[in-house]
Design a protein around this motif. Sequence first.
Motif, PDB file in Angstrom:
ATOM      1  N   PHE A 134       0.828  -1.207   0.000  1.00  0.00           N
ATOM      2  CA  PHE A 134       0.000   0.000   0.000  1.00  0.00           C
ATOM      3  C   PHE A 134       0.862   1.256   0.000  1.00  0.00           C
ATOM      4  O   PHE A 134       0.536   2.253  -0.647  1.00  0.00           O
ATOM      5  N   PHE A 135       1.987   1.203   0.712  1.00  0.00           N
ATOM      6  CA  PHE A 135       2.921   2.337   0.717  1.00  0.00           C
ATOM      7  C   PHE A 135       3.403   2.641  -0.706  1.00  0.00           C
ATOM      8  O   PHE A 135       3.440   3.805  -1.133  1.00  0.00           O
ATOM      9  N   GLU A 136       3.778   1.595  -1.448  1.00  0.00           N
ATOM     10  CA  GLU A 136       4.258   1.794  -2.818  1.00  0.00           C
ATOM     11  C   GLU A 136       3.145   2.327  -3.719  1.00  0.00           C
ATOM     12  O   GLU A 136       3.404   3.133  -4.621  1.00  0.00           O
ATOM     13  N   ASN A 137       1.921   1.892  -3.485  1.00  0.00           N
ATOM     14  CA  ASN A 137       0.795   2.430  -4.255  1.00  0.00           C
ATOM     15  C   ASN A 137       0.618   3.919  -4.002  1.00  0.00           C
ATOM     16  O   ASN A 137       0.387   4.700  -4.936  1.00  0.00           O
ATOM     17  N   LEU A 138       0.718   4.301  -2.731  1.00  0.00           N
ATOM     18  CA  LEU A 138       0.602   5.718  -2.393  1.00  0.00           C
ATOM     19  C   LEU A 138       1.732   6.530  -3.008  1.00  0.00           C
ATOM     20  O   LEU A 138       1.525   7.653  -3.488  1.00  0.00           O
ATOM     21  N   LYS A 139       2.925   5.962  -3.004  1.00  0.00           N
ATOM     22  CA  LYS A 139       4.066   6.666  -3.565  1.00  0.00           C
ATOM     23  C   LYS A 139       3.918   6.827  -5.078  1.00  0.00           C
ATOM     24  O   LYS A 139       4.256   7.879  -5.646  1.00  0.00           O
ATOM     25  N   THR A 140       3.400   5.785  -5.741  1.00  0.00           N
ATOM     26  CA  THR A 140       3.155   5.886  -7.187  1.00  0.00           C
ATOM     27  C   THR A 140       2.112   6.948  -7.489  1.00  0.00           C
ATOM     28  O   THR A 140       2.263   7.734  -8.428  1.00  0.00           O
ATOM     29  N   GLN A 141       1.060   6.982  -6.684  1.00  0.00           N
ATOM     30  CA  GLN A 141       0.023   7.992  -6.878  1.00  0.00           C
ATOM     31  C   GLN A 141       0.587   9.398  -6.682  1.00  0.00           C
ATOM     32  O   GLN A 141       0.257  10.322  -7.438  1.00  0.00           O
ATOM     33  N   MET A 142       1.438   9.565  -5.675  1.00  0.00           N
ATOM     34  CA  MET A 142       2.055  10.872  -5.447  1.00  0.00           C
ATOM     35  C   MET A 142       2.930  11.271  -6.627  1.00  0.00           C
ATOM     36  O   MET A 142       2.919  12.430  -7.068  1.00  0.00           O
ATOM     37  N   ARG A 143       3.675  10.300  -7.171  1.00  0.00           N
ATOM     38  CA  ARG A 143       4.530  10.594  -8.323  1.00  0.00           C
ATOM     39  C   ARG A 143       3.697  11.028  -9.535  1.00  0.00           C
ATOM     40  O   ARG A 143       4.085  11.947 -10.270  1.00  0.00           O
ATOM     41  N   LEU A 144       2.574  10.377  -9.735  1.00  0.00           N
ATOM     42  CA  LEU A 144       1.699  10.752 -10.845  1.00  0.00           C
ATOM     43  C   LEU A 144       1.103  12.132 -10.632  1.00  0.00           C
ATOM     44  O   LEU A 144       0.958  12.921 -11.582  1.00  0.00           O
ATOM     45  N   GLU A 145       0.747  12.432  -9.385  1.00  0.00           N
ATOM     46  CA  GLU A 145       0.190  13.758  -9.094  1.00  0.00           C
ATOM     47  C   GLU A 145       1.219  14.849  -9.359  1.00  0.00           C
ATOM     48  O   GLU A 145       0.893  15.905  -9.913  1.00  0.00           O
ATOM     49  N   LEU A 146       2.450  14.576  -8.976  1.00  0.00           N
ATOM     50  CA  LEU A 146       3.500  15.569  -9.203  1.00  0.00           C
ATOM     51  C   LEU A 146       3.771  15.762 -10.688  1.00  0.00           C
ATOM     52  O   LEU A 146       4.170  16.845 -11.128  1.00  0.00           O
ATOM     53  N   SER A 147       3.570  14.694 -11.478  1.00  0.00           N
ATOM     54  CA  SER A 147       3.807  14.803 -12.919  1.00  0.00           C
ATOM     55  C   SER A 147       2.570  15.271 -13.678  1.00  0.00           C
ATOM     56  O   SER A 147       2.629  15.492 -14.884  1.00  0.00           O
ATOM     57  N   GLY A 148       1.446  15.411 -12.971  1.00  0.00           N
ATOM     58  CA  GLY A 148       0.224  15.873 -13.612  1.00  0.00           C
ATOM     59  C   GLY A 148      -0.450  14.825 -14.482  1.00  0.00           C
ATOM     60  O   GLY A 148      -1.233  15.176 -15.375  1.00  0.00           O
ATOM     61  N   ARG A 149      -0.193  13.545 -14.266  1.00  0.00           N
ATOM     62  CA  ARG A 149      -0.724  12.477 -15.118  1.00  0.00           C
ATOM     63  C   ARG A 149      -1.802  11.635 -14.430  1.00  0.00           C
ATOM     64  O   ARG A 149      -2.189  10.588 -14.952  1.00  0.00           O
ATOM     65  N   VAL A 150      -2.305  12.075 -13.298  1.00  0.00           N
ATOM     66  CA  VAL A 150      -3.282  11.274 -12.565  1.00  0.00           C
ATOM     67  C   VAL A 150      -4.539  11.048 -13.396  1.00  0.00           C
ATOM     68  O   VAL A 150      -5.022   9.927 -13.553  1.00  0.00           O
ATOM     69  N   ASP A 151      -5.087  12.120 -13.946  1.00  0.00           N
ATOM     70  CA  ASP A 151      -6.322  12.006 -14.733  1.00  0.00           C
ATOM     71  C   ASP A 151      -6.104  11.137 -15.966  1.00  0.00           C
ATOM     72  O   ASP A 151      -6.985  10.360 -16.355  1.00  0.00           O
ATOM     73  N   GLU A 152      -4.920  11.252 -16.577  1.00  0.00           N
ATOM     74  CA  GLU A 152      -4.618  10.453 -17.762  1.00  0.00           C
ATOM     75  C   GLU A 152      -4.601   8.965 -17.439  1.00  0.00           C
ATOM     76  O   GLU A 152      -5.186   8.146 -18.170  1.00  0.00           O
ATOM     77  N   ILE A 153      -3.961   8.603 -16.342  1.00  0.00           N
ATOM     78  CA  ILE A 153      -3.878   7.197 -15.942  1.00  0.00           C
ATOM     79  C   ILE A 153      -5.251   6.658 -15.569  1.00  0.00           C
ATOM     80  O   ILE A 153      -5.629   5.540 -15.962  1.00  0.00           O
ATOM     81  N   LYS A 154      -6.020   7.439 -14.832  1.00  0.00           N
ATOM     82  CA  LYS A 154      -7.361   7.005 -14.442  1.00  0.00           C
ATOM     83  C   LYS A 154      -8.236   6.781 -15.665  1.00  0.00           C
ATOM     84  O   LYS A 154      -9.009   5.813 -15.729  1.00  0.00           O
ATOM     85  N   ASN A 155      -8.130   7.659 -16.648  1.00  0.00           N
ATOM     86  CA  ASN A 155      -8.939   7.531 -17.854  1.00  0.00           C
ATOM     87  C   ASN A 155      -8.569   6.280 -18.637  1.00  0.00           C
ATOM     88  O   ASN A 155      -9.441   5.554 -19.148  1.00  0.00           O
ATOM     89  N   LYS A 156      -7.260   5.964 -18.709  1.00  0.00           N
ATOM     90  CA  LYS A 156      -6.824   4.762 -19.416  1.00  0.00           C
ATOM     91  C   LYS A 156      -7.340   3.505 -18.731  1.00  0.00           C
ATOM     92  O   LYS A 156      -7.798   2.565 -19.387  1.00  0.00           O
ATOM     93  N   LYS A 157      -7.275   3.478 -17.412  1.00  0.00           N
ATOM     94  CA  LYS A 157      -7.779   2.325 -16.667  1.00  0.00           C
ATOM     95  C   LYS A 157      -9.277   2.161 -16.865  1.00  0.00           C
ATOM     96  O   LYS A 157      -9.794   1.039 -16.984  1.00  0.00           O
TER      97      LYS A 157
END
Length: 280
Positions: free
Chosen positions: A143-166
């Motif tokens: 779960f820690f690694e999942n949170l860290k990946t989510q934080m990395r995506l947020e910092l890169s501005g790609r959260v919405d892009e990844i969610k849309n692809k999923k």
Amino acid sequence: MSTPRRSPNEIANAWRRSSRQLSDEEEHASINTSLRDVLRAMGDIRSSIDDLRGDLKQLQDTVTGMGQQPSSSTNNKVPHELSARVRRIHRGLGEELQWRVGPNDIFRSSHNEEVTKAIIQAIKDSGETWGPENLLRKACNKFFENLKTQMRLELSGRVDEIKNKKKLVSRRDRLFKRRLQVGGQVLEGEDLLYLQRADAAFMSDEESGEEDKGTFVVLPPKWRTTRLTRILHQCQKQLETNGRLGRKPGCLRQRVQERGRVSSRDPPTGGNAMYIDLSN
């Protein structure tokens, strides 16, 4: 006094007795030698067996000891329910006791270790039995690694892009499964087999309508063969009929295909050339 002369027969008989005696002695010596060799070999074998028993005992003790130790093997799969439990406990710890998941934060930092210990203790206090503590730590680390990946995506501005692809992948998968279900009812043998050999990658993308979220905008892949498109339309028509009649599987959501709009996805690689037509 002269020695009496012996006849040729007496000489021959004496020679035979002497030869027989010598032969018996040699045979006896040979038997004694062979017996000594056998006994010596048996002793060597017994010694080797004792050594082997010792090695087996040592190996057994080692394996038993390993079985008593908590395994840190990555083959220990974390149950989905345990992951959900860790997630709920972490969210309920309060703002001060949350994992720090910045770019330079690690799971074993002093602060994050305190968070992990609090989660593991909460699971133990609940009386739930999930296995050894290292499995609990593995669930926490996951779960820690999942949170860290989510934080990395947020910092890169790609959260919405990844969610849309999923979301699109999930919709294609669901669409293919439903069409397979009705395919057995509306398709002939060859067409049904053709559909069964395809997969979700050949389904159209379904994007939520900008004005009406209850409507899907359909974006078909331009490289899909005409035959597969025809089969899918036939299945989709049955799904929509089922939806109107309240049958399952069915489809109630309106699907709109805008002229000229197609999916931007590339065709999948692998052994699916029979469904791909790049001439379009």
